[in-house]
Design a protein around this motif. Structure first.
Motif, short mmCIF file in Angstrom:
data_model
loop_
_atom_site.label_atom_id
_atom_site.label_comp_id
_atom_site.label_asym_id
_atom_site.label_seq_id
_atom_site.Cartn_x
_atom_site.Cartn_y
_atom_site.Cartn_z
N HIS A 110 -7.15 2.36 1.70
CA HIS A 110 -6.74 3.13 0.53
C HIS A 110 -6.93 2.29 -0.74
O HIS A 110 -6.65 1.10 -0.75
N CYS A 131 0.84 -1.20 0.00
CA CYS A 131 0.00 0.00 0.00
C CYS A 131 0.88 1.25 0.00
O CYS A 131 1.78 1.37 0.82
N MET A 160 0.06 4.11 0.93
CA MET A 160 -0.26 4.98 2.06
C MET A 160 0.39 4.47 3.35
O MET A 160 1.09 5.20 4.03
N CYS A 161 0.14 3.20 3.67
CA CYS A 161 0.61 2.70 4.96
C CYS A 161 1.71 1.64 4.81
O CYS A 161 2.26 1.19 5.81
N CYS A 211 -6.29 -1.59 -0.04
CA CYS A 211 -5.52 -1.92 1.15
C CYS A 211 -6.46 -2.38 2.26
O CYS A 211 -7.41 -1.68 2.61
N CYS A 257 -5.67 0.08 5.70
CA CYS A 257 -6.14 1.46 5.86
C CYS A 257 -7.28 1.80 4.92
O CYS A 257 -7.86 2.89 5.01
#
Ligand code: ZN
Length: 113
Positions: free
Chosen positions: A28, A6, A8-9, A23, A26
């Motif tokens: 996303h 991911c 984002m995380c 994801c 999170c």
């Protein structure tokens, strides 16, 4: 293909949908193209049987091909010198029968690389 992380995380618990990744950590979502196998600007050229071609491969004609603008015919089975991949709709630049030619990958098969 390896599981993407991911953006984002950076967790690897990612679900692949038909057109996007999601994801599980999170939530996303991002499009599949961003994680496609070929990075930007690097395309994959394949011969008539789906073998990936790279610079330096040797290919052979799988059918007779008349060279545009000449009376010369490349016979099926004719082998090239080591090829070079180029941009454009004729992906292969090589020498064959002593001629410098541009070929479409769909007319050849990889015989050595
Ligand atoms: Zn995430």
């Amino acid at each position: 293909m390896s599981q993407p992380a991911c953006p984002m995380c950076e967790m690897n618990d990612v679900a692949a949908h038909a057109d996007k990744y999601e994801c599980m950590t999170c939530g996303h979502e991002w499009p599949l193209e961003a994680a496609a196998e070929a990075p930007d600007g690097e395309r994959v050229v394949k011969d008539a049987y789906g073998n990936v071609l790279v610079d330096g491969d040797i290919v052979a004609m799988i059918k007779d091909l008349k060279l545009g603008g000449t009376s010369q015919v490349l016979k099926v089975g004719t082998k090239s010198k080591p090829i070079r991949l180029v941009d454009g709709d004729h992906e292969i630049s090589c020498k064959m029968d002593g001629l410098s030619i541009a070929l479409k990958a769909c007319y050849v098969k990889k015989v050595q690389g």
